[in-house]
Write an enzyme that holds these catalytic residues in place. Structure first.
Site, PDB file in Angstrom:
ATOM      1  N   ARG A  66      -4.417   2.040   4.597  1.00 30.17           N
ATOM      2  CA  ARG A  66      -5.675   1.687   5.264  1.00 30.17           C
ATOM      3  C   ARG A  66      -6.345   2.991   5.670  1.00 30.17           C
ATOM      4  NH1 ARG A  66      -5.389  -2.557   3.193  1.00 30.17           N
ATOM      5  NH2 ARG A  66      -5.380  -4.638   4.142  1.00 30.17           N
ATOM      6  N   GLU A 121     -15.253   1.445   5.442  1.00 27.64           N
ATOM      7  CA  GLU A 121     -15.382   1.020   4.051  1.00 27.64           C
ATOM      8  C   GLU A 121     -16.618   0.158   3.928  1.00 27.64           C
ATOM      9  OE1 GLU A 121     -11.859  -0.653   2.291  1.00 27.64           O
ATOM     10  OE2 GLU A 121     -10.696   1.127   2.772  1.00 27.64           O
ATOM     11  N   HIS A 156     -11.149   1.132  -2.901  1.00 31.13           N
ATOM     12  CA  HIS A 156     -10.161   0.137  -2.458  1.00 31.13           C
ATOM     13  C   HIS A 156      -9.823  -0.848  -3.595  1.00 31.13           C
ATOM     14  CE1 HIS A 156      -8.484  -1.980   1.374  1.00 31.13           C
ATOM     15  NE2 HIS A 156      -7.687  -2.156   0.333  1.00 31.13           N
TER      16      HIS A 156
HETATM   17  C1  GLV Z   1      -5.213  -4.798   0.196  1.00 30.76           C
HETATM   18  O1  GLV Z   1      -5.521  -3.757   0.693  1.00 30.76           O
HETATM   19  C2  GLV Z   1      -4.438  -5.809   0.834  1.00 30.76           C
HETATM   20  O2  GLV Z   1      -4.123  -5.677   2.041  1.00 30.76           O
HETATM   21  O3  GLV Z   1      -4.123  -6.818   0.179  1.00 30.76           O
END
Ligand code: GLV
Length: 330
Positions: free
Chosen positions: A242, A271, A290
């Site tokens: 994260r 983000e 991401h």
């Molecule tokens: C992606 O980042 C998730 O948490 O599935």
């Protein structure tokens, strides 16, 4: 009489969406069609009187939203393994079960951490930009040199499912793997040929440092100036966990002053990253949007798992993958 309502906050892969749509005889189902997530105030309107919500990590699911929905809300099912966007204590206090999708994106995410590691080490993105800019004039004996991956030391912080999968892949590169996790994982460390070490040792010795911690109050800006300063000036930092686990201002200072050599991120704070973020001015960083879990298989499985959690919650059954099983305690 109107049917109970379900809301899905984005178009999800068809296998999962079909499972939800198959409930249309009994539920009014709305699927948000815009490629961008609903704004928080729009989401609050959408959840009023709702029975089931299927959401994504881009949706902020807080106590306000739960109260706006009302006591008939039976389940919140998130299509992601991480759930730092959801106020879990608030959900538990309201006895709302929260679903998530662990396990099915482990390999995809570990593969992508490796894709970033390799791309950073061997300067793949810089090379591509160079070619497209028409700068490739000859084979350059001193151009695009990067650190060796084979035989290097891989540091892993956070040794859960994904950290361990990253470690297993390192065997193919004859790497020494050091890991730190607040809980020592003795069985997994043997299976993964990884050595446990304290955090400072992992930071000091890693040629490549891959981050796999959850985001919590404790891990917010965990990688700050002090920790980055412990790393080798040749080190590469990879973050597929994260964004806010790394202090972006500290990372900028570390990359721009040579405290560390390179970073490769799949996650940022915020983000999407702001286009005036100084990190975007640097050449020694790769930033992906991401996408670590974005393999066909992983995303399909995440969608079906999220649909299965939603359906179980609607039936009043225990969610197959529940974040807060305390809601089932008497
Ligand atoms: C992606 O980042 C998730 O948490 O599935």
């Amino acid at each position: 009489m109107s049917k109970p309502r379900l809301f899905v906050t984005r178009i999800i892969p068809p296998k999962g969406l079909d499972m939800v749509q198959a409930l249309s005889a009994d539920y009014d189902i709305e699927v948000w069609q815009d490629p961008l997530p609903p704004a928080h105030d729009v989401l609050i309107e959408k959840v009023k009187g709702l029975t089931g919500l299927l959401c994504l990590l881009t949706d902020q699911i807080d106590a306000n939203l739960m109260d706006a929905s009302g006591p008939q809300l039976k389940v919140i099912s998130q299509m992601a393994v991480g759930f730092d966007n959801i106020d879990i204590p608030a959900a538990t206090a309201r006895r709302i079960p929260i679903g998530h999708t662990p396990g099915v994106l482990t390999d995809a995410t570990a593969d992508f951490a490796w894709a970033l590691l390799m791309a950073a080490a061997r300067r793949v993105v810089e090379g591509d930009k160079f070619t497209r800019a028409g700068q490739w004039q000859t084979w350059g004996p001193i151009d695009f040199l990067g650190p060796d991956v084979s035989g290097a030391t891989l540091g892993i912080v956070g040794f859960g499912r994904i950290g361990q999968a990253v470690a297993r892949r390192a065997q193919g590169f004859d790497m020494r793997v050091l890991y730190f996790d607040p809980k020592r994982q003795s069985e997994a460390e043997q299976a993964c040929h990884a050595e446990y070490a304290d955090l400072d040792t992992v930071l000091r010795e890693a040629d490549f440092l891959s981050i796999h911690t959850v985001l919590s109050k404790e891990t917010y800006h965990y990688f700050d100036d002090a920790k980055l300063k412990l790393m080798k000036p040749s080190a590469v930092l990879i973050n597929t966990a994260r964004g806010p686990v790394v202090d972006p201002a500290a990372l900028y200072r570390a990359l721009s002053t040579g405290t560390i050599a390179y970073a490769a991120l799949d996650v940022t704070e915020p983000e999407p990253i702001n286009m005036d973020d100084p990190l975007l001015t640097l050449d020694n960083i790769i930033i992906a949007p991401h996408i670590a879990s974005a393999s066909f298989t992983a995303r399909n499985k995440m969608a079906t798992m999220a649909a299965a959690n939603l359906i179980a919650g609607l039936k009043g059954e225990r969610l197959p993958n529940c974040v807060n099983p305390q809601v089932y305690e008497a």
